[in-house]
Design an enzyme around this catalytic site. Structure first.
Site, short mmCIF file in Angstrom:
data_model
loop_
_atom_site.label_atom_id
_atom_site.label_comp_id
_atom_site.label_asym_id
_atom_site.label_seq_id
_atom_site.Cartn_x
_atom_site.Cartn_y
_atom_site.Cartn_z
N GLY A 71 7.99 12.68 1.22
CA GLY A 71 6.97 13.04 0.24
C GLY A 71 5.57 12.74 0.73
CB ILE A 72 3.90 9.80 2.24
CG1 ILE A 72 3.90 9.06 0.91
CG2 ILE A 72 2.62 9.50 3.01
CD1 ILE A 72 4.05 7.55 1.03
CG ASP A 81 -4.21 -0.90 -3.13
OD1 ASP A 81 -3.51 -0.38 -4.00
OD2 ASP A 81 -3.75 -1.57 -2.19
CG HIS A 125 -0.10 -1.92 -1.34
ND1 HIS A 125 -1.04 -1.18 -2.04
CD2 HIS A 125 1.03 -1.18 -1.37
CE1 HIS A 125 -0.50 -0.07 -2.46
NE2 HIS A 125 0.76 -0.03 -2.09
CG ASN A 131 5.11 -0.16 -0.84
OD1 ASN A 131 4.28 -1.01 -0.57
ND2 ASN A 131 4.82 0.94 -1.54
CG ASP A 169 12.20 11.97 8.20
OD1 ASP A 169 13.31 11.45 7.96
OD2 ASP A 169 11.27 11.95 7.39
CB ALA A 204 11.05 15.34 6.84
CG ASN A 211 11.74 0.83 2.22
OD1 ASN A 211 12.67 1.63 2.35
ND2 ASN A 211 10.76 1.03 1.36
N1 LIG Z 1 1.07 1.69 1.28
C1 LIG Z 1 0.93 2.43 0.21
O1 LIG Z 1 -0.13 2.43 -0.43
C2 LIG Z 1 2.04 3.34 -0.25
C3 LIG Z 1 1.76 4.37 -1.16
C4 LIG Z 1 2.80 5.20 -1.55
C5 LIG Z 1 4.08 5.01 -1.03
N2 LIG Z 1 4.31 4.01 -0.16
C6 LIG Z 1 5.64 3.79 0.41
O2 LIG Z 1 5.89 4.79 1.42
C7 LIG Z 1 7.30 4.94 1.60
C8 LIG Z 1 7.66 6.42 1.64
O3 LIG Z 1 7.41 7.04 0.41
P1 LIG Z 1 7.75 8.60 0.19
O4 LIG Z 1 7.34 8.92 -1.20
O5 LIG Z 1 7.22 9.41 1.31
O6 LIG Z 1 9.34 8.56 0.28
P2 LIG Z 1 10.33 9.78 0.63
O7 LIG Z 1 11.69 9.34 0.29
O8 LIG Z 1 9.82 11.04 0.02
O9 LIG Z 1 10.19 9.93 2.20
C9 LIG Z 1 10.61 8.93 3.07
C10 LIG Z 1 11.04 9.57 4.35
O10 LIG Z 1 11.46 8.52 5.22
C11 LIG Z 1 12.53 9.03 5.97
N3 LIG Z 1 13.30 7.96 6.59
C12 LIG Z 1 14.24 7.16 6.06
N4 LIG Z 1 14.75 6.33 7.00
C13 LIG Z 1 14.07 6.62 8.15
C14 LIG Z 1 14.13 6.13 9.46
N5 LIG Z 1 14.98 5.16 9.81
N6 LIG Z 1 13.32 6.67 10.39
C15 LIG Z 1 12.44 7.65 10.05
N7 LIG Z 1 12.35 8.17 8.82
C16 LIG Z 1 13.15 7.65 7.88
C17 LIG Z 1 13.35 9.85 4.96
O11 LIG Z 1 14.22 10.74 5.62
C18 LIG Z 1 12.23 10.54 4.19
O12 LIG Z 1 11.92 11.79 4.74
C19 LIG Z 1 7.93 4.17 0.45
O13 LIG Z 1 8.37 2.92 0.91
C20 LIG Z 1 6.79 3.98 -0.53
O14 LIG Z 1 6.96 2.87 -1.37
C21 LIG Z 1 3.32 3.17 0.23
O1 LIG Z 2 3.57 2.13 -6.23
C1 LIG Z 2 4.32 2.39 -5.29
O2 LIG Z 2 5.50 2.05 -5.28
C2 LIG Z 2 3.82 3.19 -4.14
C3 LIG Z 2 2.53 2.70 -3.59
O3 LIG Z 2 2.60 1.38 -3.16
C4 LIG Z 2 1.36 2.94 -4.47
O4 LIG Z 2 0.53 2.04 -4.61
O5 LIG Z 2 1.24 4.05 -5.01
#
Ligand SMILES: NC(=O)c1ccc[n+]([C@@H]2O[C@H](COP(=O)([O-])OP(=O)(O)OC[C@H]3O[C@@H](n4cnc5c(N)ncnc54)[C@H](O)[C@@H]3O)[C@@H](O)[C@H]2O)c1
Ligand SMILES: O=C(O)C[C@H](O)C(=O)O
Length: 342
Positions: free
Chosen positions: A40-41, A178, A205, A147, A62, A38, A122
């Site tokens: 942002g991603i 990336d 990353h 992350n 979620d 649910a 996290n």
């Molecule tokens: N690997 C990458 O390249 C990359 C890129 C962008 C973001 N991210 C990471 O992805 C993560 C999510 O980012 P986002 O923008 O979607 O955040 P967000 O806050 O919009 O969404 C996170 C979701 O996780 C849910 N959540 C929280 N605890 C939970 C649990 N115990 N079980 C299941 N769901 C749970 C929340 O309810 C929320 O809906 C962050 O840690 C962000 O840093 C990684």
């Molecule tokens: O930069 C962040 O915190 C989110 C993600 O890891 C990204 O590379 O966009």
């Protein structure tokens, strides 16, 4: 490493009777679970996975909000059956029978934060989700997006080891964004067709641990050393660029959903026996002395078929490789320590 998901999406959308078409084709049944669906991603990723014709069941989990997301996405006339699961008591059902589990659960960065600043929240989320994966779908391929990936992947590995289910071929840190960025920035600066560009990105990353290998990029473009330095820095700072532009409203979500969907699609193709599926990912590795490292990985029926060597590096890349190792090792060790002490 071509954006084949577009072809998959186009063909899925072009079909009006997806269930009928698939009942006569030999596309295997595949269940994909998205944990954090649910968010942002999670929401655009759920949409993209719903458009993927390789998926037959899509489980959206979620702690809140998934009934709405599942009802919405579930009305799209593509192959997969969509189910929403909310709250820990429904996590087992969401996971059971999954072939691929994608984890974008957890908090994102705000301006001024590093990815490591997300560790305290996290790490615990990832640990509890991986404990459930070990119990309900120990053979699934796990795509870790949460992350700091440099630490959350080692946490997952330790949780699975403790549960006796660890298989290094099935755990992936998703570093595809990336690669997506490196391709976009390289094509933009070199004025070449972005659809033809390939750039391996290795290391980890976060910041300087992200090491794009522009010396291996194709097609070749004529860049100065200064250009390469600027492209490298922009790729390393790509996440921060989005965090700052969003000004407190989170980090990359749409480009990440695209990248996550691309990587999951590659995992599904590998599982289905498609040959020569190669993507960069942060995996258990012997390519360097570090226990986890991102590099090109060949995907197959068991997950990782082969972790590919780095190939020839420029002097600049060699220097950067040595500089990133202490930070990456510290993040890996932090994850391992957390998983074993809490
Ligand atoms: N690997 C990458 O390249 C990359 C890129 C962008 C973001 N991210 C990471 O992805 C993560 C999510 O980012 P986002 O923008 O979607 O955040 P967000 O806050 O919009 O969404 C996170 C979701 O996780 C849910 N959540 C929280 N605890 C939970 C649990 N115990 N079980 C299941 N769901 C749970 C929340 O309810 C929320 O809906 C962050 O840690 C962000 O840093 C990684
Ligand atoms: O930069 C962040 O915190 C989110 C993600 O890891 C990204 O590379 O966009």
């Amino acid at each position: 490493m071509r954006p084949s998901i577009f072809r998959s999406v186009q063909s899925a959308v072009a079909r009006n009777s997806p269930r009928r078409s698939y009942s006569t084709h030999s596309v295997p049944e595949r269940k994909v679970a998205v944990l954090g669906a649910a968010g942002g991603i999670g929401q655009p990723l759920a949409l993209l996975m719903k458009l993927n014709p390789l998926v037959s069941r899509l489980a959206l989990y979620d702690i809140a909000g998934t009934p709405g997301v599942a009802a919405d996405v579930g009305h799209i006339n593509t192959r997969s059956e969509v189910s929403g699961y909310m709250g820990e008591e429904q996590l087992g059902k969401a996971l059971e029978g999954s072939d691929v589990v994608i984890i974008p659960a957890g908090v994102p960065r705000k301006p001024g934060m590093t990815r490591d600043d997300l560790f305290n929240i996290n790490a615990g989320i990832v640990k509890s989700l991986c404990t459930a994966i070990a119990k309900y779908c120990p053979n699934a391929l796990v795509n870790m997006i949460s992350n700091p990936v440099n630490s959350t992947v080692p946490i997952a590995a330790e949780v699975f080891k403790k549960a006796g289910t660890y298989n290094e071929k099935r755990l992936f840190g998703v570093t595809t964004l990336d690669v997506v960025r490196a391709k976009t920035f390289y094509a933009g600066k070199g004025n070449v067709n972005v659809a033809e560009v390939n750039v391996p990105v290795v290391g980890g990353h976060a910041g300087i641990t992200i090491l794009p290998l522009f010396s291996q990029a194709t097609p070749k473009a004529n860049f100065s050393d200064e250009d390469i330095k600027a492209l490298t820095k922009r790729t390393q700072d790509g996440g921060t660029e989005v965090v700052e532009a969003k000004a407190g409203k989170g980090s990359a979500t749409l480009s990440m959903a695209y990248a996550g969907a691309m990587f999951a699609d590659a995992c599904l193709k590998g599982l289905n026996g498609v040959p020569d599926v190669v993507e960069c990912s942060f995996v258990q590795s012997t390519v360097t002395e570090l226990p986890f490292f991102a590099s090109k990985v060949r995907l197959g029926k068991n997950g990782v078929e082969e972790v590919l060597e780095l190939g020839p590096l420029s002097d600049y890349e060699k220097e950067n490789l040595e500089s990133l190792k202490p930070e990456l090792l510290a993040s890996i060790e932090k994850g391992i320590k957390f998983a074993n002490q809490s």
